[in-house]
Enzyme design. Structure first.
Site, PDB file in Angstrom:
ATOM      1  N   GLU A 253      41.935  46.590  33.668  1.00 49.07           N
ATOM      2  CA  GLU A 253      42.867  47.722  33.510  1.00 49.07           C
ATOM      3  C   GLU A 253      43.594  47.620  32.391  1.00 49.07           C
ATOM      4  OE1 GLU A 253      45.258  48.628  37.165  1.00 49.07           O
ATOM      5  OE2 GLU A 253      43.248  49.101  38.086  1.00 49.07           O
TER       6      GLU A 253
ATOM      7  N   GLU B  54      37.447  48.057  42.378  1.00 43.94           N
ATOM      8  CA  GLU B  54      38.769  48.190  43.323  1.00 43.94           C
ATOM      9  C   GLU B  54      38.529  49.528  43.681  1.00 43.94           C
ATOM     10  OE1 GLU B  54      42.422  47.189  41.464  1.00 43.94           O
ATOM     11  OE2 GLU B  54      41.712  45.249  40.571  1.00 43.94           O
TER      12      GLU B  54
HETATM   13  C1  GAL Z   1      45.266  47.789  40.561  1.00 48.79           C
HETATM   14  C2  GAL Z   1      45.557  46.474  39.971  1.00 48.79           C
HETATM   15  C3  GAL Z   1      45.722  45.546  40.893  1.00 48.79           C
HETATM   16  C4  GAL Z   1      46.368  45.923  42.227  1.00 48.79           C
HETATM   17  C5  GAL Z   1      46.017  47.381  42.618  1.00 48.79           C
HETATM   18  C6  GAL Z   1      46.951  47.946  43.885  1.00 48.79           C
HETATM   19  O1  GAL Z   1      45.892  48.914  39.583  1.00 48.79           O
HETATM   20  O2  GAL Z   1      44.376  45.953  39.076  1.00 48.79           O
HETATM   21  O3  GAL Z   1      45.974  44.234  40.447  1.00 48.79           O
HETATM   22  O4  GAL Z   1      47.968  45.755  42.000  1.00 48.79           O
HETATM   23  O5  GAL Z   1      46.557  48.150  41.673  1.00 48.79           O
HETATM   24  O6  GAL Z   1      48.195  48.291  43.558  1.00 48.79           O
END
Ligand code: GAL
Length: 459
Positions: A165, A363
């Site tokens: 990200e 994710e």
């Molecule tokens: C994403 C990030 C993760 C985690 C997730 C949940 O943006 O890649 O590290 O924090 O959000 O908040």
């Protein structure tokens, strides 16, 4: 089985070094910007819980990896801590090498394919002090660090991710004040964005030269922009939001170049980053083998309804306003809209406009506050809401795959309840719940459900 996934589908979850390893400086790790920021401004962190108190993967990795296997993981992504591997910025910390070797080998022994990231928001403080991503010195240092990682671990890592990200580093650190160094200014933000993609491309080029057996990619949080209406002004607002927040990274990563419309817009407002003669050729070499997609929420926008103050500094928000769609489904704890079809729209966009690049959901997940209220008498968190959240996203993902999208897997954020930056432990995301006092791990209902999904390769 109504939703059957392609053979060899990756089922697993993702985490990161800073969020899971724990204790700031044990094992010879140097400070990151997170350790430093917490020292100087602990109040920025929910409950004043800092990065030292993350979920002790450093001590418990064996147990954790066995748990991963138990809940059906065939793959898992975490990251290497740059500050742990190279605490003084130059030499390699043998304790860190041993740790990451052990992690990778234990994963392989348990049938879990390692996906390893190189940078997940955790800038070593020493490089930040020299300008961080604002500076080309950090770009060069990162390239060396990447090469060292490839040489040390590349014989066993199936899939490398250069960055996680990158847009969040830009937004948080240089535009909206939710990451260190809490600076503000668009041109600097653009420089940081450019330098990260340059560093990415140099790492990709280096990886290719080493001719290792794995693949290399990047993880982008693609947040599709949806216009309020078909009105041309709304469509334009959505197009521009998409340029800033998605295509500024997606285009160079997949196509090896920046969108012309973005370059023109920045030029017009005198906001282009500085670059050297052969940088664009380097960017062209940064095309990835595989794209990791983090998807949490859509971005709904409308044309601006108010004029920009002529003295206000340049911002992406000059071109759109957020649109609160009435009746949208919300995750109230995180303040994020839940829109499952977004995953389908992303995959179809990649199919049609990005050469149907190989990708996977790196994710997706749901953070829930006070999750202990869902603990039943048997001691287990009954997180039916999370099961439903995952299932509904998987259905749309399945649909896109049926329609030809090259989506190879699904990783939940995250394996175990972990530390989430400024939110610390406010919201829990894991398949496994973590008792912060005892560090005892307990599989949630969603973890058991996921094991079945993975075993059946569908549901
Ligand atoms: C994403 C990030 C993760 C985690 C997730 C949940 O943006 O890649 O590290 O924090 O959000 O908040």
């Amino acid at each position: 089985m109504k939703y059957q996934f392609p053979e060899g589908f990756w089922w697993g979850s993702a985490s990161s070094a800073a969020q899971s390893e724990g204790a700031a400086v044990q094992g010879g790790k140097a400070k990151t910007i997170w350790d430093h920021w917490f020292e100087i401004e602990p109040n920025r962190f929910h409950g004043q819980v800092g990065p030292a108190e993350t979920s002790t993967f450093y001590q418990h990795y064996r147990q954790d990896i066995e748990l991963m296997k138990q809940i059906g993981h065939n793959s898992f992504r975490t990251s290497i801590s740059w500050a742990r591997l190279m605490p003084d910025g130059v030499s390699v910390n043998q304790e860190a090498v041993d740790f990451y070797n052990n992690v990778i080998d234990t994963m392989l022994e348990n049938g879990i394919t390692p996906f390893i990231g190189l940078f997940h928001f955790d800038m070593p403080l020493l490089w930040q002090a020299r300008g961080g991503w604002e500076s080309r010195e950090t770009v060069e240092a990162y390239e060396k660090y990447a090469e060292i990682c490839f040489k040390l671990f590349g014989d066993r890592v199936a899939c490398w991710m250069t960055f996680n990200e990158p847009v969040v580093v830009v937004e948080g650190g240089y535009l909206y004040d939710f990451h260190y160094p809490n600076k503000f200014g668009f041109r600097m933000a653009a420089q940081v964005a450019f330098n990260m993609m340059l560093a990415h491309s140099k790492a990709v080029r280096c990886y290719r030269r080493l001719k290792l057996a794995g693949r290399i990619g990047i993880v982008l949080n693609l947040t599709p922009s949806y216009p309020r209406s078909e009105h041309p002004a709304d469509l334009k607002a959505s197009f521009i939001a998409d340029l800033f927040f998605n295509r500024a990274f997606l285009d160079p990563a997949v196509k090896g170049c920046y969108p012309e419309e973005l370059v023109d817009l920045l030029k017009q407002h005198d906001q282009l980053p500085v670059y050297e003669a052969d940088d664009l050729a380097t960017i062209a070499e940064g095309k990835v083998d595989i794209l990791g997609i983090n998807y949490y929420q859509p971005r709904r926008v409308k044309a601006r309804m108010t004029a920009i103050c002529p003295d206000a500094p340049f911002m992406p928000d000059w071109f759109f306003e957020n649109y609160e769609m009435p009746g949208r489904k919300m995750n109230p704890y995180r303040g994020w809209e839940i829109y499952e079809k977004g995953i389908y729209d992303i995959l179809i966009n990649l199919r049609d406009n990005y050469g149907n690049i190989d990708c996977y959901i790196s994710e997706n997940g749901m953070g829930v506050e006070n999750e202990q209220r869902f603990i039943a008498d048997d001691g287990q968190v009954k997180d039916d809401y999370r099961i439903e959240f995952i299932r509904e996203h998987l259905k749309w993902m399945h649909q896109a795959i049926q329609e030809g999208a090259h989506c190879r897997g699904y990783h939940l954020w995250t394996f175990i309840d972990n530390w989430s930056w400024m939110n610390a432990y406010k919201n829990r995301y894991g398949f496994i719940s973590l008792d912060l006092n005892t560090q005892i791990r307990t599989v949630k209902k969603s973890g058991e459900w996921f094991a079945d999904v993975s075993r059946n390769n569908g549901f």
